[in-house]
Design an enzyme around this catalytic site. Structure first.
Site, PDB file in Angstrom:
ATOM      1  N   HIS A   1     -13.928  -0.629   7.185  1.00  0.00           N
ATOM      2  CA  HIS A   1     -14.755   0.474   6.674  1.00  0.00           C
ATOM      3  C   HIS A   1     -16.234   0.141   6.853  1.00  0.00           C
ATOM      4  O   HIS A   1     -17.027   0.956   7.337  1.00  0.00           O
ATOM      5  CB  HIS A   1     -14.431   0.700   5.192  1.00  0.00           C
ATOM      6  CG  HIS A   1     -15.444   1.531   4.436  1.00  0.00           C
ATOM      7  ND1 HIS A   1     -16.670   1.022   4.058  1.00  0.00           N
ATOM      8  CD2 HIS A   1     -15.413   2.810   3.982  1.00  0.00           C
ATOM      9  CE1 HIS A   1     -17.359   1.943   3.421  1.00  0.00           C
ATOM     10  NE2 HIS A   1     -16.617   3.046   3.354  1.00  0.00           N
ATOM     11  N   ASN A   2     -16.621  -1.078   6.474  1.00  0.00           N
ATOM     12  CA  ASN A   2     -18.021  -1.471   6.573  1.00  0.00           C
ATOM     13  C   ASN A   2     -18.458  -1.615   8.026  1.00  0.00           C
ATOM     14  O   ASN A   2     -19.618  -1.336   8.364  1.00  0.00           O
ATOM     15  CB  ASN A   2     -18.257  -2.770   5.812  1.00  0.00           C
ATOM     16  CG  ASN A   2     -18.295  -2.563   4.310  1.00  0.00           C
ATOM     17  OD1 ASN A   2     -17.772  -1.575   3.802  1.00  0.00           O
ATOM     18  ND2 ASN A   2     -18.892  -3.485   3.585  1.00  0.00           N
TER      19      ASN A   2
ATOM     20  N   LYS B   1     -11.338  -2.581   3.838  1.00  0.00           N
ATOM     21  CA  LYS B   1     -12.736  -2.391   3.412  1.00  0.00           C
ATOM     22  C   LYS B   1     -13.699  -3.021   4.422  1.00  0.00           C
ATOM     23  O   LYS B   1     -14.781  -2.493   4.691  1.00  0.00           O
ATOM     24  CB  LYS B   1     -12.947  -3.009   2.024  1.00  0.00           C
ATOM     25  CG  LYS B   1     -14.394  -2.965   1.505  1.00  0.00           C
ATOM     26  CD  LYS B   1     -14.966  -1.547   1.487  1.00  0.00           C
ATOM     27  CE  LYS B   1     -16.202  -1.397   0.616  1.00  0.00           C
ATOM     28  NZ  LYS B   1     -17.244  -2.377   0.798  1.00  0.00           N
TER      29      LYS B   1
END
Length: 508
Positions: free
Chosen positions: A213-214, A210
């Site tokens: 992803h960011n 994640k």
């Protein structure tokens, strides 16, 4: 063992924007929720919205006023979801649950944007008290309500209990086309399709994925903004003109959630002044840290991620508004030739290709970073699965991700996306326009750091020889750091007394 009749399926702590919408999503999918928040008004608001949306007198969300009450209303073994700010708050909630009597077979799921190393520590710290599991959530408010992308990690046993729930509430894509199956109405559920949720791996791996992803999100947003900057300041297009251009781009290879919302932001009018709202928004970008964490991790792992790092720097530069206003009065701008309508349309086309190529490189950086981290941490990440998760529900969802899924399904050991035949062909096909766009923006004096960083990354990656030979000579000159030779075995290192011409080179 307590009687589970009429008890709630899931306990939920934290009813902010994300938490409330996750609760309502769970309720839509048939789960009864016991909810707690330190702010009782948030609990009441969630219950009221649930009743309002369902038109039922019996709520699917049951409010609790303490952690003890929360546990008492749940079926055993307990399953508790946390939607609280990352950091100390997570541990405070965990300690309160321990004080309330949580049991070793109970599962606590952290859905916040926690730093992945904190997640690893928590699984170890709480293993005697309960099973600490994590599941990063992407998609913002709307995603949480109607189907987020979910990146769970931790205990494989816990995943067997969580999987049916996460599969139900996650965003879905058509199993044949890979296109998102939209869910937009309260009470609506999607039974068919592939859920954008899959087990990532051991503790910390989901939050790491994640985080990356960011980082990619930071890069994607910045590159769109750079294209906007060239069109707005360089070509003097109106907000509506740019919205039209972005809307057209969004029908092709650049089809993405971020491009779509950019169109809406550009079209939005301020009700007070009638002006386009984007022109009234102060040009100072905020950040919560995940992009920075990605950039730092890339340095720690030794993986080049210049586009992501530049996107972080761009937000940092934007924060110096007063300084930029001062320097804008003292630093001169280049002389810019006027563009004909034909030349403007040519640059629009070149910007499109530049954005596409730069986007490929940003994703290549992110996936290589995850690959190197996976090896270092022994996570054995499945990159085709990760790309599938990101196809819908998350902020970087895009049609483009199906091509990434295909690439890793062709070769699950693919070291870098640039080595995939499809992506290498795309970059070769569009690179000339990419170069023209970067050159023209530079001549206009308009900063496009992320797009140009991607181009430098591409040129570095395609170069069999880089000037690091001179750099190693410099290092050996001032610090005797040694160097290797192209004409000697790679295991041998050498040093020379540079100030004495003709001095023999010593093997060390």
């Amino acid at each position: 063992m307590s009687n589970n009749t009429n008890k709630c399926d899931i306990g939920f702590v934290g009813l902010g924007v994300m938490g409330k919408n996750l609760v309502l999503n769970l309720a839509d999918n048939g789960y009864k929720i016991a909810a707690f928040d330190l702010d009782s008004e948030k609990v009441e608001a969630a219950i009221e919205q649930d009743v309002l949306e369902t038109n039922k007198q019996t709520p699917r969300v049951i409010g609790c006023s303490s952690y003890t009450e929360l546990l008492s209303k749940l079926k055993t073994p307990h399953l508790i979801v946390l939607s609280v700010p990352a950091g100390e708050v997570v541990d405070q909630v965990c300690q309160n649950l321990i004080g309330a009597g949580i049991q070793p077979d109970d599962i606590v799921i952290d859905t916040g944007n926690s730093l992945w190393t904190d997640t690893v520590k928590r699984e170890s710290n709480y293993q005697d008290n309960f099973i600490f599991f994590s599941s990063a959530v992407s998609g913002g408010e709307v995603g949480a309500r109607f189907g987020p992308a979910l990146m769970p990690s931790g205990s494989a046993y816990a995943w067997t209990r969580v999987k049916p729930i996460w599969s139900a509430i996650a965003a879905k894509v058509d199993s044949v086309t890979g296109k998102p199956i939209e869910r937009t109405e309260p009470g609506q559920i999607v039974v068919d399709g592939e859920p954008c949720a899959d087990y990532i791996g051991p503790a910390g791996s989901g939050h790491y994925v994640k985080m990356v992803h960011n980082g990619i999100e930071y890069a994607d947003m910045q590159m769109i903004c750079e294209a906007y900057h060239v069109l707005r300041e360089g070509l003097q297009f109106s907000c509506d003109d740019i919205a039209d251009i972005f809307s057209q781009w969004n029908e092709g290879v650049l089809d993405s959630y971020l491009m779509g919302i950019s169109v809406e932001v550009l079209r939005h009018k301020d009700p007070e002044t009638g002006s386009h709202l984007v022109d009234l928004i102060l040009d100072q970008a905020g950040q919560k840290g995940t992009g920075l964490w990605t950039a730092v991790s890339s340095l720690e792992v030794g993986c080049p991620a210049p586009t992501i790092s530049q996107a972080v720097y761009a937000r940092s530069i934007s924060a110096f508004k007063t300084l930029r206003q001062q320097t804008s009065k003292t630093l001169s701008a280049p002389h810019v030739e006027s563009y004909s309508d034909t030349q403007k349309q040519e640059l629009v086309s070149q910007l499109h290709d530049a954005l596409y190529c730069a986007k490929i490189c940003a994703y290549a950086q992110g996936f290589q970073l995850m690959k190197l981290a996976s090896v270092e941490q022994n996570w054995q990440l499945n990159f085709a699965s990760i790309a599938k998760i990101w196809r819908s529900g998350c902020i970087i969802r895009a049609a483009f991700l199906q091509s990434i899924t295909d690439a890793f399904e062709r070769d699950d050991k693919l070291e870098n996306l640039l080595l995939d035949s499809f992506f290498s062909e795309q970059l070769s096909k569009y690179q000339q326009n990419w170069r023209y766009a970067v050159a023209k923006a530079t001549m206009m004096g308009i900063p496009i750091g992320a797009i140009s960083a991607s181009l430098s990354y591409y040129d570095s990656m395609r170069s069999a020889v880089l000037p690091a030979n001179l750099l190693q000579g410099q290092r050996d000159y001032f610090g005797a750091h040694t160097f290797k030779r192209v004409d000697k075995p790679a295991t041998q290192k050498f040093h020379v007394q540079w100030t004495s011409p003709g001095r023999p080179i010593e093997q060390v």
